[in-house]
Design an enzyme around this catalytic site. Sequence first.
Site, PDB file in Angstrom:
ATOM      1  N   GLU A  77       3.205  13.864  -3.750  1.00  0.00           N
ATOM      2  CA  GLU A  77       2.305  13.758  -2.611  1.00  0.00           C
ATOM      3  C   GLU A  77       2.667  14.822  -1.582  1.00  0.00           C
ATOM      4  OE1 GLU A  77       0.304  10.017  -0.231  1.00  0.00           O
ATOM      5  OE2 GLU A  77       2.381   9.843  -0.889  1.00  0.00           O
TER       6      GLU A  77
ATOM      7  N   GLU B 289       0.882  -1.168   0.000  1.00  0.00           N
ATOM      8  CA  GLU B 289       0.000   0.000   0.000  1.00  0.00           C
ATOM      9  C   GLU B 289       0.915   1.211   0.000  1.00  0.00           C
ATOM     10  OE1 GLU B 289      -1.553   3.198   0.924  1.00  0.00           O
ATOM     11  OE2 GLU B 289      -1.899   2.395   2.932  1.00  0.00           O
TER      12      GLU B 289
ATOM     13  N   CYS C 263      -2.203   8.842   2.966  1.00  0.00           N
ATOM     14  CA  CYS C 263      -2.077   8.486   1.554  1.00  0.00           C
ATOM     15  C   CYS C 263      -3.391   8.695   0.817  1.00  0.00           C
ATOM     16  CB  CYS C 263      -1.613   7.043   1.398  1.00  0.00           C
ATOM     17  SG  CYS C 263      -2.652   5.862   2.298  1.00  0.00           S
TER      18      CYS C 263
END
Length: 487
Positions: free
Chosen positions: A391, A260, A294
Amino acid sequence: MSESREKEVVAAVHPQLFIGGHWRDAEGGRTFAVEDPSTGRTLVEVADASVADGKAALDAAVAAQADWAATPPRDRGEILRKAFEIITERADELALLMTLEMGKPIKEAKAEIAYGSEFFRWFSEEAVRIAGRYSVAPNGATRLLTLKQPVGPCLMITPWNFPLAMGTRKIGPAIAAGCTMVVKPAALTPLSMLRLGDILTEAGLPEGVLNIVTTRSTGEVMEPLIRDPRLRKLTFTGSTEVGRTLVEQSAEGLLRVSMELGGNAPFLVFEDADIDKAVDGAMLAKMRNIGEACTAANRFIVHESVAEEFGSKLTEKMQALAVGRGTEDGIDVGPLVEAKQRDKVAELVDDAVGKGATVLTGGSAPEGEGYYYTPTVLSDVPLGARLAKEEIFGPVAPIFTFTEEADALRMANDTEFGLVAYAFTSDFSRAVRVYEGLETGMVGLNQGIVSNPAAPFGGVKASGFGREGGAEGIEEYLETKYVGIAL
């Protein structure tokens, strides 16, 4: 929250390695400091494991595997259920500990405790639903039997942003499936996981099933375990960069792997959306966990006809957030986890502004101790800005605009990542086109949060593979065996 209570909660943590059901010091007594990100001061020193310590943890997991796999599913499920109940009873204590090591406000920490414990309750119920099938071969001469068996010893590497939930999301299905494990929590936030070791022991988990290794030298200590032929599964939550390295290392042993990884979540707002609901959803998708998630909305892709209204209302909401130490009453936004993370957020904002973005609110770090960054909204963000591709992992909401539906989808999918996307529209046909067209493993349709223990969590593309949670989550820890039965 009183200083004495904070010290009491930290003192309750065993700052050691948990191997074979026992707490022990690291080889040579090595330790490293865990900081309070609101002050930068040390909370406690915890064991800094060596390569030999890591091997001892895997030895313990391997030794416990056969007996644990043979443990009745109901018994495994009852241990998880008991652990769920203990976590729920001690939510206040665990939330305070989490806030101290990670920085999130107490109310956010309590929400994570509830979310994380639910994985134990969910998988306590899934433990007794592991099933195969029995069928007749097409020619009628043979019977076909399939059964599910535990994968075997697992290595779990968890991140710092959800110190408890990212562990329970992996540990829960492993226990339910009958797998033993070695868990390596993030060096920035190991205390919640160490406390969880105590709770699972209290709940009746046998020695060696769960082993916890804390270390600053993740690569050095974990790589030998990944390359050890006795290990059968690797699961990791963290950056795509690190994930790629771990996948390469796992190839030698052809491990079962679930990853992940990073995200770059688009948040689409169409011209027919309910703007007030979209703004409320945006606050959830952006500001959950201070943006250090995330799943956090990374790019707000808004139709040009409603961009000004959306930006104005989002700015008003962001300006109303109270910033401060997470232990204080009324605080909405705590510090980022470390100076390095705060500096990266500042770099991304400065880059966007330098390329033409407009600051609607925020845009800087306040003075004083701690790793804070002011909640920020940027408009007119150019596609060439770094935060369009990278990100953010912080409280920054960049707004991009589009004209046509096809443009919105193209912009949303223009990234190597594919974890989650959000879309707000009142047109049902458009909603179907959009959620089918988005290249992500998850979609939040007219809602700003997707995480749910009863649903499969995971992404595609550079956001990884495998699923955690839901009925799918336990399959990551099970192998399928086929038996052909002659008549």
